[in-house]
Design an enzyme around this catalytic site. Structure first.
Site, short mmCIF file in Angstrom:
data_model
loop_
_atom_site.label_atom_id
_atom_site.label_comp_id
_atom_site.label_asym_id
_atom_site.label_seq_id
_atom_site.Cartn_x
_atom_site.Cartn_y
_atom_site.Cartn_z
N ALA A 34 1.66 -5.45 -12.89
CA ALA A 34 0.73 -5.56 -14.01
C ALA A 34 -0.67 -5.41 -13.44
CB ALA A 34 0.88 -6.89 -14.73
N LYS A 35 -1.58 -5.04 -14.29
CA LYS A 35 -2.98 -4.92 -13.85
C LYS A 35 -3.86 -4.98 -15.08
CE LYS A 35 -4.88 -4.53 -9.75
NZ LYS A 35 -4.43 -5.32 -8.60
N GLY A 36 -5.00 -5.57 -14.88
CA GLY A 36 -5.97 -5.62 -15.97
C GLY A 36 -7.34 -5.23 -15.47
#
Length: 1613
Positions: free
Chosen positions: A848-850
């Site tokens: 995941a990455k934001g």
């Protein structure tokens, strides 16, 4: 002190001027000019001098010096010029005026008066009085200061003036002429000053000598004293003349006495005669004697001397002995300033007037009225007191007294004696007085009295009234008739009490008490312009809006339409406190709301306690359509306020508020989707999208309705309501003519349908809607979404921040980045999540990455302000993510409030730090606690009670595992052998600093960061290590802090800002440089391509790309000048502690050249792994805390106590994954086909994008096969991650994690002290299944390789879950973890190649064993199967060498000896050497079970049969078959399995033979003799295989068939 400093500066300038004079003039002249300069510039302000260039100062000085050389004191000298350097030797932007005159009073004042009269701005005026000596020809002989000489030199006044530039030569001449004329007047007045005073004394003497009977003695005495008072410096005499009374045909007339003129009357006598006539109207006219001895009048012409005021005439009658008037003396002049400050009771004549008025009034001087009247007379206009007669004065004064502080308007008019002026006294309430009112009163009086304005003065005191005196000149020959009462009524109306109207309207609107309070603040607040434009009643409504303003509401609005307005026009009033609103702030807002500003009028409302502004805008819609005021008022006003407050964006979408009848939040929702479209690279601009929505308002409203139907929790859409809405949209879309518009509107509908959740309807605790939006989307439902497509996505949008969070699955984890890529932050995050996906292969969560961007960073913000805004935006972003995330309460899923969900439960949301957010974990955890999120401070790892990655050095240590393994493969022990390093970063950094302290054998020959380049060509490893440690321990450090005394010869620390760097011989040698000088960037490139052992990347930026990539494709502009190609790398090893140091294609290119390099997501996986351990540990122990078995303090201490073991667990994962990569590299060289098939199958299943991952094509892989080349480590890094991720996903979806035996893998992620205390809790962990699946996948792929599962799926048809289960059974049955650990313990004791060969031996055995378990289907549980086989396998492993026979025993012995010779312990060597034979033990045990024999007995027969039939040899030949496709690979595996199976069948047959000898060898001989025919056929076939005459798969198919026949021949026998 300031004065001293300024004087020193002046002297310094004059010193420079003197030096210039001496350098260009002869000595004597230079001295003369220097003396003059000191005198001339003595009084010039320093700033005027300092502004001059020395050249101009020199030129100006000489110019003025030359100007004074020749001067006749009788002829004033004036020069007007525009200095030009070529013509005059100096330069100025102004016109320069020089005046030289005999020194006398009034010169400077009079010159200034004349220049002002001409409307010229005076920029500078300097006056110097010089003591000069001149010869008979008026030539200058000497000059000195008047104070410094006693000689009787003449005093001359030199005036230098600078005014606005005038270029017209005629105008310059006119200025010169007018100044000469003024100077003549001054000269004449001053020269006649004493004669005029003498005439005044003569008048006194004459009056004293004669006293006419008709003149009151007191008045006579008063006249004498007045003249004496004048001579006491109370009057400046300007002119004098005399008149005599003559008889002319029975009438008296006045004629001028010839040659009586003095002062200005001597000049230009005709002009002055006319001036006197117009002033007094007397000369030559019919003369009527006046009753008073002395009279006063004002001149109608401004004085040109001293002050620009109207001078006064004083006329004194002359009498003969009989008391008859025989003439007049007339003085022209000005009362001095003291007269106007003197009490009139001290002024002769005036004092008698005052006493006469007091007598007429009859008031006691001590009484109230007397005091009031006396005060009125004291402040009465002084000039009027001289001119007015007693009766009129009394009437006027008593009239003023009668006002008695009442707030009313009164007018008093006086005509002057000679019928030329009106003096009008107007009294108005002080609170209504203003300049604007004064001008209006003046205009009214001029109009009504047919007069021209002359002058005014205002008198303000403590009275409630203000007094304004207007001096007006008649336009005609005589005054007009006027009605003073009617005129006064007009003045009253003009000064109308709008304020009283305001009070009345306020009482009507608010009630009397509130109105009075309001008036105390706002009675005088409204400006005249407002009062002209609006009624008091309107003001009351405006005051209501002003009352709405406070700190929280800085703006109020009123939208209205004037009664006179028609069509599309409306008016908008903005109410604002403090400063006015700049139009530049408002106009864009209006335009974006679809309005055109036709006009604007601002009004400042100055209340007693604050200032307010009302801006009244006249507006029309940009389409000129008529606006429905009632419909638009509410939405428009709220939208405007939100935009002004920054809660809504100011852009073209706001046109939808009026154009589509939407409110601001509906527009914000549509805007947010448009922002998302931009981020997914939808090819239409934001303006185009806004315009399109506005062009189709009906569809736009339906889209909003669709959104509401799907997500409004208050909505209860009936069955089919949503479908009906979609149908209406589609029907409307059919009528849209534009294809682009159609595509856009359909995409909006698609996005709304792809949205799973939103916080749009959530409110704060105060009941306000949240000022940011979050959409949770299913990206797979969005057409054309950029690849790779995440499983879930949350898009956050607000005026302050935008961001996106992408997840690879429901349980996913990754950092949040503070991005600076406003235009494409999703593209940046997508690239990061792709890397995170593969990085997270070793941990529980998927990738995941934001990322978020700050949209309103304060302009010019410093670091502190920037950080503050970044944190605020981060907090908004975190809250938005949690707004749409489920929670767990008591083990139950609790959906977020006011969120309609269109997906399943989804409570797992974990974040981490990334670029820009390294210190934000505690902030995120505070918000997690605020929201009651079930993960608590496990929500964001690394916070106050988490693991500090920098202190643990976990990322650097993880990457160092890669470095150590690379070097072990090259025969270098990094902890024992010195090696050279070039680094990227500095010792203050986590990864670089920690990394460069992981070995004291490092020889850091060079490093660089964004500021400096560090070079140490031949470092002392121990000393430089200690110095690096010192720098690392500093609170903040840079390379500049490095002790340069420790740097070896030829090295240094160089700023990257340097123009060039000198390259020393030592630098040339270590970096392979030929040049003598290089720029900093060139030196860095040389360092990167140098032949060092290690390049360690611990910095930020991308420094290596592929030769086929452009810098633009890399997307790191800051390092374009440094970047090299992968093929240019000459180091042996690259360690990627930092992210993105190399592009993937750059790595591949370097690896193809022979550089040992993995990828960043492999090397620096330690950080994410550590965070995952932290999260999993916290989830476990927080359950213990929640039930009260552990306090919060104990929990935090426990976390700290486990730090070292957590680090060990993390590093073990790094160690084993890099080991798996090296093994995969070896295997791919042996055969690349399985990898090619693995990639193709993943690609076909949509699980990998070959192009996106830069994986080689099938054609390229086939070409590598032909050149005996395998896969590169960077390619394998990608494949190993996908292998783990895919397997992990399938295992989670299966029942494997629920298998009680396999479930024990959950313990592997936790430190031992947790297992000791909370083992039971581990098996209740909320992520137990995910942990188990992750650990099994990691273990399997690490030890069995990338293609293991895929090969078994192809050969057995089993799914991944069954393969994993079989793998665990085989692994634990053979107790392989013990063997693996023994092999891994041989690091740096035996060559890596030996370790890998042992690992591969075990891998082959385990692969076949796994396949065996898949096919046998024992029917037992996993635990029972392991418990059955493990002890029996252990027994068979003992002394296995003695059981082997023939060639198989020889091979075992040779392999054992090889390993022992390499340094492998004998026991381990014996076991590993037998790996190829151990696999058969499974069949042996199974056969023993079937035949009821002991496994050892079965083994003896088995190996004997194999030796006699040469089955191990035939299996070797099968293994060596070259496979070209998957079918051949399956066939090869089938051949081996069939041979094994038949060997077991033959073993069983031999064991089942009736009778026969007990000895194994004899028993096998007996069995073969019984089947001699079949045996001979087999022997013949072996000869054919051995001859190689017929090879390939057909031959072995026949061989297997023959073996089957042999095995089955037992039944025939």
């Amino acid at each position: 002190m300031l004065h001293v400093a300024q004087e020193e500066a002046r002297l310094d300038l004059l010193k420079q001027l003197k030096e210039r004079l001496q350098s260009r003039l002869d000595k004597d002249k230079a001295a003369e000019v220097d003396t003059f300069a000191h005198l001339f510039y003595a009084a010039v302000p320093l700033e005027d001098l300092a502004d001059r260039r020395l050249d101009d100062l020199y030129g100006a000085t000489l110019s003025v010096w030359h100007f004074i050389q020749q001067f006749d004191p009788e002829a004033p000298k004036v020069r007007v010029l525009n200095p030009d350097f070529e013509e005059h030797g100096w330069q100025s932007t102004h016109t320069f005026i020089a005046v030289l005159h005999e020194d006398m009073p009034f010169l400077v004042d009079s010159v200034r008066v004349e220049l002002n009269r001409r409307g010229m701005t005076v920029h500078a005026i300097h006056n110097a009085v010089l003591a000069v000596g001149r010869d008979d020809e008026h030539r200058l002989q000497r000059v000195a200061s008047p104070e410094e000489t006693d000689a009787p030199e003449a005093r001359e006044s030199l005036i230098a003036i600078e005014v606005d530039r005038h270029s017209n030569p005629a105008e310059l001449e006119e200025i010169e002429a007018s100044l000469l004329e003024v100077l003549r007047e001054v000269r004449t007045a001053v020269s006649d000053f004493d004669p005029m005073r003498a005439q005044a004394r003569a008048a006194i003497e004459e009056l004293e000598a004669t006293r006419p009977a008709q003149v009151d003695p007191a008045d006579h005495r008063e006249a004498i004293e007045f003249l004496q008072w004048l001579l006491q410096d109370n009057f400046t005499f300007l002119g004098y003349d005399e008149y005599e009374v003559r008889e002319d045909q029975g009438r008296q007339r006045l004629d001028k006495v010839q040659n009586s003129e003095l002062g200005v009357f001597r000049l230009d006598q005709p002009r002055y005669r006319e001036r006197i006539r117009t002033d007094l109207g007397v000369e030559g006219d019919h003369y009527v004697p006046m009753p008073q001895l002395m009279s006063f009048a004002k001149s109608a012409h401004h004085a040109r001397i001293h002050r620009p005021t109207y001078p006064d005439y004083i006329s004194i009658d002359r009498y003969d002995d009989q008391g008859r008037v025989i003439g007049e003396r007339r003085f022209l002049g000005m009362f001095t300033a003291t007269v106007y400050n003197e009490s009139p009771r001290n002024v002769p004549i005036l004092r008698r007037k005052l006493q006469a008025v007091m007598d007429i009034a009859g008031f006691s001087p001590k009484g109230h009225n007397g005091k009031q009247l006396l005060q009125i007379l004291e402040v009465y206009p002084r000039d009027d007191l001289f001119q007015i007669d007693i009766e009129e004065l009394a009437q006027t004064a008593l009239g003023i007294l009668d006002i008695r502080e009442r707030r009313r308007v009164r007018l008093f008019i006086r005509e002057d004696t000679f019928g030329k002026f009106y003096s009008c006294l107007v009294f108005v309430p002080r609170d209504v007085f203003s300049t604007e009112l004064r001008v209006r009163l003046q205009e009214l009086l001029c109009e009504e009295l047919d007069a021209t304005f002359g002058d005014f003065n205002t008198y303000l005191s403590e009275s409630v009234l203000a007094r304004i005196q207007f001096i007006l000149r008649f336009n005609g020959e005589k005054p007009v008739e006027y009605d003073i009462k009617r005129l006064e009524e007009k003045l009253v109306k003009l000064a109308r009490n709008w304020r009283d109207d305001l009070l009345n309207a306020s009482i009507e609107g608010f009630g009397e008490e509130s109105a009075n309070l309001l008036m105390s603040r706002f009675r005088d607040a409204f400006p005249a312009s407002y009062r002209e434009d609006f009624s008091a009643r309107t003001a009351v409504y405006d005051l209501q809006h002003i009352g709405e303003l406070d700190e929280g509401a800085p703006l109020a609005l009123s939208l209205y339409r004037l009664i006179e307005e028609e069509g599309s026009g409306v008016n908008l009033k903005l109410f604002h406190r403090g400063a006015p609103i700049p139009l530049s702030d408002v106009l864009p807002m209006m335009e974006n709301l679809g309005l055109r500003v036709i006009g604007e009028r601002p009004y400042e409302v100055q209340a007693s306690d604050a200032s307010y502004w009302i801006h009244d805008f006249n507006l029309e819609h940009h389409t000129s359509v008529e606006m429905n005021l009632q419909e638009m008022r509410g939405p428009f006003i709220e939208a405007f306020q939100r935009i002004w407050a920054g809660e809504a964006d100011n852009d073209a979408f706001n046109r939808l508020i009026i154009g589509a009848n939407l409110d601001w939040r509906e527009v914000a929702m549509l805007r947010a989707y448009a922002r998302y479209l931009k981020q997914i690279r939808f090819g239409m601009s934001q303006d185009y999208i806004a315009t399109t929505l506005g062009s189709h308002p009906e569809i736009t409203r339906e889209l909003v309705s669709l959104f509401e139907l799907r997500f409004d929790p208050a909505e209860r859409p009936g069955e089919g309501d949503i479908e009906e809405c979609e149908s209406r949209i589609l029907t409307l879309l059919d009528e849209v003519p534009s294809l682009n518009d159609d595509q856009l509107l359909r995409r909006y509908m698609e996005l709304i349908k792809a949205t799973l959740r939103t916080n749009y309807y959530q409110r704060t605790e105060e009941g306000r809607y949240k000022d940011y939006l979050a959409f949770k989307l299913d990206p797979s439902q969005v057409s054309g979404i950029p690849k790779p497509c995440p499983a879930y996505e949350i898009f956050v949008c607000s005026p302050r921040v935008e961001g996106v969070h992408l997840r690879g699955g429901k349980v996913a984890r990754g950092g949040l980045r503070w991005s600076d890529r406003h235009e494409d932050f999703r593209t940046e995050v997508l690239g990061l999540v792709k890397a995170q996906q593969v990085k997270n292969a070793v941990i529980v969560p998927m990738g995941a990455k934001g990322g978020f961007v700050c949209k309103r960073m304060p302009e010019g913000a410093d670091r502190e302000a920037t950080q503050k805004e970044g944190i605020a935006c981060y907090q908004i972003f975190i809250r938005a993510l949690l707004d749409v995330t489920d929670n767990l309460v008591g083990g139950e899923v609790v959906p977020p409030r006011d969120v309609v969900r269109h997906d399943d439960n989804d409570p797992y949301l974990v974040v981490a730090a990334d670029k820009g957010t390294a210190t934000f974990s505690d902030i995120a955890n505070e918000i997690s606690t605020e929201y009651g999120h079930w993960l608590g401070d496990a929500f964001a790892s690394g916070g106050a009670n988490g693991y500090d990655h920098k202190k643990m050095a976990i990322t650097a240590k993880g990457a160092w595992e890669s470095v150590k393994r690379h070097f072990r493969g090259l025969g270098v022990n990094t902890q024992e052998d010195e090696f050279s390093v070039v680094g990227i970063g500095d010792m203050a950094g986590d990864v670089f600093g920690n990394g460069m302290l992981l070995s004291d054998k490092i020889r850091l020959v060079g490093a660089f960061n964004h500021l400096h380049i560090f070079v140490d060509p031949t470092p002392d490893a121990a000393a430089s290590f200690a110095e690096r440690q010192r720098l690392f321990d500093m609170p903040r450090s840079s390379w500049e802090d490095y002790n340069t005394e420790l740097i070896s010869e030829g090295g240094g620390i160089f700023p990257r800002s340097a123009k060039s760097i000198t390259i020393t011989p030592q630098m040339k040698k270590v970096f392979g440089i030929r040049e003598d000088k290089l720029s900093p960037n060139e030196l860095i490139r040389a360092m990167l391509v140098s032949k060092v052992d290690l390049v360690w990347n611990g910095g930020i930026g991308t420094y290596v790309k592929s030769s086929e990539e452009t810098d633009a494709e890399v997307g790191d502009k800051a390092n374009d000048a440094l970047r090299i190609d992968g093929r240019e790398l000459n180091c042996r090893v690259v360690g990627e502690g930092g992210n993105l140091g190399l592009t993937q294609r750059g790595r591949m290119e370097a690896a193809a050249k022979g550089v040992r390099v993995n990828t960043d997501f492999i090397d620096n996986a330690g950080g994410v792994n550590c965070s995952d351990h932290e999260v999993n540990i916290k989830i476990l122990i927080d359950e213990v805390v929640s039930r009260g078995d552990l306090t919060e303090k104990q929990r935090n201490q426990l976390l700290a106590d486990m730090t070292d073991e957590v680090s060990e667990l993390v590093l073990l994962d790094n160690y084993r994954q890099t080991q798996a990569l090296d093994l995969a590299e070896l295997l791919s060289r042996q055969g690349i086909g399985p990898y090619r098939r693995f990639i193709s199958e993943l690609e076909a299943a949509g699980q990998i994008d070959r192009e996106l991952e830069f994986l080689p094509s099938d054609e390229e892989l086939l070409e590598r096969t032909q050149h005996n080349q395998g896969m590169t480590l960077p390619e394998l890094s990608v494949l190993i991650s996908y292998a783990k991720s895919v397997l992990k996903g399938d295992l989670i979806a299966s029942d494997v994690p629920d298998d009680p035996t396999i479930m024990r893998f959950v313990e592997r992620v936790f430190p031992s002290m947790l297992a000791e205390r909370y083992r039971d809790e581990m098996y209740e962990h909320r992520l137990k299944r995910e942990i188990v699946a992750t650990q099994v996948a990691n273990d399997l792929v690490d030890y069995m390789g990338v293609v293991f599962v895929r090969r078994l799926m192809d050969s057995t048809g089993a799914d991944r879950a069954d393969i994993a289960r079989a793998y665990v059974i085989a692994r634990d049955s053979f107790q392989l973890p013990r063997l693996w650990e023994q092999i891994e313990a041989l690091d740096n004791k035996v060559p890596s190649q030996v370790q890998y060969s042992m690992m591969l031996d075990l891998m082959r055995m385990l692969r076949r064993s796994t396949r065996w378990f898949l096919r046998q289907r024992t029917g037992m549980s996993t635990r029972d199967t392991i418990d059955y086989f493990a002890p029996r396998l252990a027994q068979l492993q003992e002394n296995i060498g003695k059981r082997l026979r023939g060639e198989e025993q020889e091979q075992w012995s040779a392999r054992r000896q090889e390993l022992v010779k390499a340094g492998v312990p004998e026991a381990l060597a014996s076991t590993v050497a037998a790996a190829g034979s151990l696999y058969a033990a499974l069949g042996i045990i199974q056969t023993a079970r079937q035949t009821d024999e002991k496994p050892q007995r079965v083994a003896e027969i088995f190996y004997e049969v194999g030796a006699r039939l040469e089955l191990p040899w035939i299996i070797q030949q099968v293994t060596r078959l070259e496979v070209r496709d998957g079918w051949q690979a399956k066939a090869r595996d089938t051949f081996r399995d069939d041979i094994d199976r038949q060997q077991l069948a033959l073993t069983a047959s031999v064991l089942g033979m009736d009778g026969g000898p007990r000895d194994s060898a004899e028993r096998v001989d007996r069995w073969l003799s019984l089947h001699e025919g079949m045996h001979q056929r087999w022997r013949h076939l072996l000869e054919e295989v051995g001859s190689g005459s017929q090879g390939g798969f057909p031959l072995f198919a026949v061989a297997v068939r023959e073996l089957v026949d042999l095995a089955e021949s037992n039944s025939e026998a």
